[in-house]
Every structure is written in structure tokens, then in C-alpha cells.
Design a protein around this motif. Structure first.
Motif, PDB file in Angstrom:
ATOM      1  N   ASP A   1       0.826  -1.277  -0.244  1.00 31.58           N
ATOM      2  CA  ASP A   1       0.023  -0.054   0.085  1.00 31.58           C
ATOM      3  C   ASP A   1       0.855   1.260  -0.174  1.00 31.58           C
ATOM      4  OD1 ASP A   1      -2.603  -1.162   0.087  1.00 31.58           O
ATOM      5  OD2 ASP A   1      -2.469  -1.692   2.119  1.00 31.58           O
ATOM      6  N   ASP A   2       2.164   1.151   0.714  1.00 32.34           N
ATOM      7  CA  ASP A   2       2.744   2.313   0.744  1.00 32.34           C
ATOM      8  C   ASP A   2       4.273   1.932   0.069  1.00 32.34           C
ATOM      9  OD1 ASP A   2       1.167   4.062   2.282  1.00 32.34           O
ATOM     10  OD2 ASP A   2       1.657   2.923   4.051  1.00 32.34           O
TER      11      ASP A   2
ATOM     12  N   THR B   1      -7.489   2.025  -3.923  1.00 33.39           N
ATOM     13  CA  THR B   1      -8.041   1.675  -2.590  1.00 33.39           C
ATOM     14  C   THR B   1      -6.610   0.575  -2.111  1.00 33.39           C
ATOM     15  OG1 THR B   1      -8.999  -0.416  -3.536  1.00 33.39           O
ATOM     16  CG2 THR B   1     -10.202   1.430  -3.264  1.00 33.39           C
ATOM     17  N   LYS B   2      -6.919   0.372  -0.735  1.00 39.83           N
ATOM     18  CA  LYS B   2      -5.835  -0.447  -0.158  1.00 39.83           C
ATOM     19  C   LYS B   2      -6.471  -1.934  -0.239  1.00 39.83           C
ATOM     20  CE  LYS B   2      -4.455   2.995   3.482  1.00 39.83           C
ATOM     21  NZ  LYS B   2      -2.957   3.064   2.765  1.00 39.83           N
ATOM     22  N   TRP B   3      -5.248  -2.852  -0.098  1.00 38.86           N
ATOM     23  CA  TRP B   3      -5.589  -4.134  -0.101  1.00 38.86           C
ATOM     24  C   TRP B   3      -6.332  -4.605   1.017  1.00 38.86           C
ATOM     25  CZ3 TRP B   3      -4.022  -6.488  -4.325  1.00 38.86           C
ATOM     26  CH2 TRP B   3      -2.941  -6.027  -5.252  1.00 38.86           C
TER      27      TRP B   3
ATOM     28  N   ARG C   1      -7.602  -5.271  -4.356  1.00 38.16           N
ATOM     29  CA  ARG C   1      -7.757  -3.803  -4.346  1.00 38.16           C
ATOM     30  C   ARG C   1      -8.219  -3.089  -5.769  1.00 38.16           C
ATOM     31  NH1 ARG C   1      -1.696  -1.163  -3.823  1.00 38.16           N
ATOM     32  NH2 ARG C   1      -0.856  -1.710  -5.895  1.00 38.16           N
TER      33      ARG C   1
END
Length: 410
Positions: A168-169, A190-192, A204
Motif C-alpha cells: 500500500d505504501d 484503494t488499499k489491499w 484492491r
């Protein structure tokens, strides 16, 4: 078994039910699911199968309380039990809404033809059934991912690969970074999150607007991507299903990609990328679509790997620079410490010399005082001796005077 029978079997519809029309759309949710909606005589059905995650929804017309269309993109189907299903991404939302509304309210179907009216309508219905069959067949698992586009070897581990590009990051180059480098707009990633029916798999989605070139009357298009990944012992499987919504024939196909990242010896990993074009609806432009889509994917991956190399080289230079700065700082600190130590030693020596001089001066002063006191003491002794001698002489004189007086008296 005909395509119509397959659809009836898939959705569990009564035999002989008429399917009026089908449309490409998405079922809105936390993760939107792109598929097709089928409007039948007594039912509204939706089917999607993206990256192994299947959705099979059947809604009875009698269970629908009302339709709602609050904005230009969405159609909300509100059931009598309070549930709401929202669909969007239609090519012509008004046509779909009018057909649904006519069926629910029992109005006559205007400009809607079925296989039971005219010969032309029969051919149209046959075409719709053929399209539905193609979609269902292509949505079977393992029906794609058959062409290897490229492969790359990276000099770091599988876990580092995930941290650098998929997390995500992401630390080096994320999918959002890549789309920004391509000047995309309205990027929403979106995030996982875990897949409901497969907790070992995560998913995602991303929505964005891309620039188009060489497309008549179109300079941009909405794009939707659904990503999944699954980690195994020495392998990472990553998939991407892409819908380009506003290009010609965009409702007829989707691009599917698969990344296989394998752990190698010596702390390296190998990336293999496979891709294919999956057609959900028949079209005479199939060859052109496949050619342009595959060449576009290859071009995109060339840009991706070039940008990745630039980022990795920049990161390596940054780390070397930081290491060099640390060494310089250490050397500067060491020099500073040596200078400080020398100054301290010089100051200490100077202080010691001053202290020695001061002690010597004190010693000389004390010595002088002792000599002075000793001289005074000697003078006093000499004076006492002289006084004693004088006393004795005075006594002798007195005795002599008395003796002289006595002699005179005689």
C-alpha cells in the motif's frame, strides 16, 4: 446446450423465460465488480468473474420496490426488504433505466424487440445469446494469461519486491506512481483487503482517467483496474483485470495480466509477465483490438521497467551518498575531536606550567619569609646576647664602684 439454456441454468431461471437485453456494467461496492447485467421477463440478473472472484446475482421483479437514479451514472434497485443494489458504468444508462422501469411497472415495451416478434428481432435476439455465451466461456478460470510479454531479474528478495512495488505504501514505485508518470488524472487507488471467499488472496481496485491518442472524437477514457495477489512459499502471484470504459468497443473486451515473481538463489527474484485480451462480447474488430491492446501493454511495461531502473538507481545513489556523508561526518568529527583534544592538552599543559610557576613563586615566597624570620630570630638572639653581656659589664662596674668606695672609706 444453447447459450440461452446456459444462461437460464446459470441464473436458475424458469425454462422458457425471455431474456430481453444484456449490458456491460459494474455492481458498485467497496470493490466494484465489472460484468454484465441481463434483463429478463421476470428477473434482473448480474454475473461477474474477475480474477477468480465470482458474483452471480438474481433479483425477482416482484421483489423490487422501486428504481432510483439520483445521478447521471448510477441506477439503484431498491428491494422491498430494504436492500439496495447500485449499478453504474453503462454505455447508455437511460436506455437501461427505461427498460427496467417499463418491466417493473408493467408498461408496454417500446422500441424493445424479442425473438417472438419479427424476423429482424429474431436475428437480434440470436446475436444477444451468442454474445452471452462468449462471455460465460471466457469467464471460466484459466481461459487466459497465455502470452508471456517480458521477464526481469531483480537483485533483491521476493519480500523486498513486494515492499518496493506492491505494498500500500510502496517504497520505490507504486502503480499510482506509474499512472501519475503517464499524466493520468482522477486516480483513486484503494488499499489491499482480503477476498471474502479466499482469505489467502487480497484485492484492491483503481479508477483513473487516461489520455487517448489515435481515437476519433475521444481524447480521454475512464479506466478501471482490479488487482489481486496471493503469496506462496517462494512465489507471488499478482493479477490485474483492466476495463477501458470509453474507447470504441470498450464493453466487448478486458485486458488480463498476471505477474509471477519467483524467489531465486543469491537473494534475487525473477518476474515473468503474462497478458491476454478476453472478449466478453463478439465483435468484428477482434483482431484490431487484440493487436492494439497487446502492443499498448508492451509499451507500458517498457516505460514501467525504465522508470523502475531510474528509481532504483536513484535510491542506490542516495544510499551511497548517505554512507559517504556519514564517513565525512565521522572524519570531520574525528578531526574536531582531535583539535579539541589538542586544545585541551595545550590548555592543560599551560595550566600545569602556570600552576608550576605559581607553586615555585609560592615556594620562593615562603622561603624568603623563612629567611626573613630566621634573620630576625638571629638578630634577636644577638641582641639578647649583647644585652646579657651589657648586664654583666654593668654588674662588674657596680661591683668595682663599690670596691672603690670601700677603699676610699678606709
Amino acid at each position: 446446450m444453447s447459450a440461452k439454456d446456459l444462461l437460464i441454468q446459470l441464473f436458475g431461471l424458469p425454462k422458457g423465460e425471455i431474456i430481453f437485453q444484456d449490458y456491460s456494467c459494474a455492481l458498485k461496492g467497496l470493490i466494484s465488480k465489472y460484468g454484465r447485467i441481463f434483463i429478463a421477463e421476470n428477473h434482473i440478473c448480474f454475473y461477474a468473474n474477475l480474477a477468480g472472484s465470482k458474483t452471480n446475482l438474481v433479483i425477482k421483479l416482484d421483489d423490487i420496490n422501486k428504481l432510483d437514479s439520483k445521478n447521471k451514472n448510477d441506477i439503484d434497485i431498491i428491494l422491498k426488504d430494504g436492500r439496495v443494489f447500485c449499478f453504474n458504468g453503462f454505455h447508455d444508462k437511460e436506455q437501461v433505466y427505461n427498460l427496467m422501469n417499463a418491466l417493473i411497472s408493467g408498461q408496454p415495451l417500446q422500441n424493445q424487440q424479442t425473438s417472438q416478434t419479427t424476423t429482424d428481432s429474431a436475428r437480434e435476439d440470436e446475436s444477444q445469446i451468442e454474445n452471452a455465451e462468449v462471455e460465460i466461456q471466457f469467464l471460466q478460470q484459466g481461459a487466459s494469461m497465455d502470452q508471456e510479454i517480458c521477464k526481469f531479474t531483480f537483485s533483491f528478495s521476493l519480500d523486498k519486491f513486494f515492499e518496493f512495488f506492491f505494498a500500500d505504501d510502496a517504497l520505490v514505485y507504486s502503480i499510482a506512481d506509474h499512472r501519475q508518470s503517464e499524466k493520468d488524472t482522477d486516480i483513486q487507488l484503494t488499499k489491499w483487503t482480503p477476498v471474502e471467499d479466499n482469505p489467502q488472496m487480497f484485492q484492491r481496485e483503481m479508477k483513473n482517467v487516461i489520455k487517448l491518442t489515435g481515437v476519433p472524437f475521444k481524447d480521454k477514457s475512464r479506466m478501471h483496474k482490479l488487482f489481486t495477489y496471493k503469496k506462496e512459499a517462494d512465489k507471488l502471484i499478482y493479477t490485474c483485470t483492466t476495463h477501458t470504459l470509453d474507447v470504441p468497443y470498450g464493453n466487448c473486451f478486458q485486458a488480463e495480466e498476471k505477474w509471477e515473481v519467483s524467489q531465486l538463489e543469491d537473494n534475487k527474484c525473477l518476474l515473468k509477465i503474462f497478458a491476454s485480451v478476453v472478449f466478453t462480447k463478439s465483435t468484428m474488430m477482434k483482431g484490431t483490438i487484440m493487436s492494439k491492446t497487446m502492443s499498448g501493454l508492451k509499451e507500458d511495461y517498457e516505460k514501467w521497467i525504465n522508470n523502475v531502473k531510474i528509481r532504483l538507481e536513484a535510491m542506490a545513489k542516495s544510499q551511497k551518498s548517505q554512507s559517504s556523508n556519514i564517513n565525512h561526518e565521522y572524519e570531520d568529527s574525528k578531526k574536531l575531536d582531535d583539535n579539541i583534544l589538542n586544545k585541551i592538552m595545550q590548555t592543560s599543559q599551560s595550566h600545569q606550567q602556570k600552576q608550576n610557576i605559581s607553586q615555585s613563586q609560592i615556594y620562593q615566597g615562603r622561603k624568603s619569609e623563612l629567611l626573613y624570620l630566621l634573620s630576625i630570630f638571629l638578630l634577636i638572639i644577638i641582641m639578647l646576647i649583647q644585652i646579657g653581656i651589657l648586664n654583666k659589664q654593668s654588674q662588674k662596674l657596680e661591683n668595682l664602684e663599690q670596691l672603690v668606695l670601700q677603699l676610699q672609706q678606709r
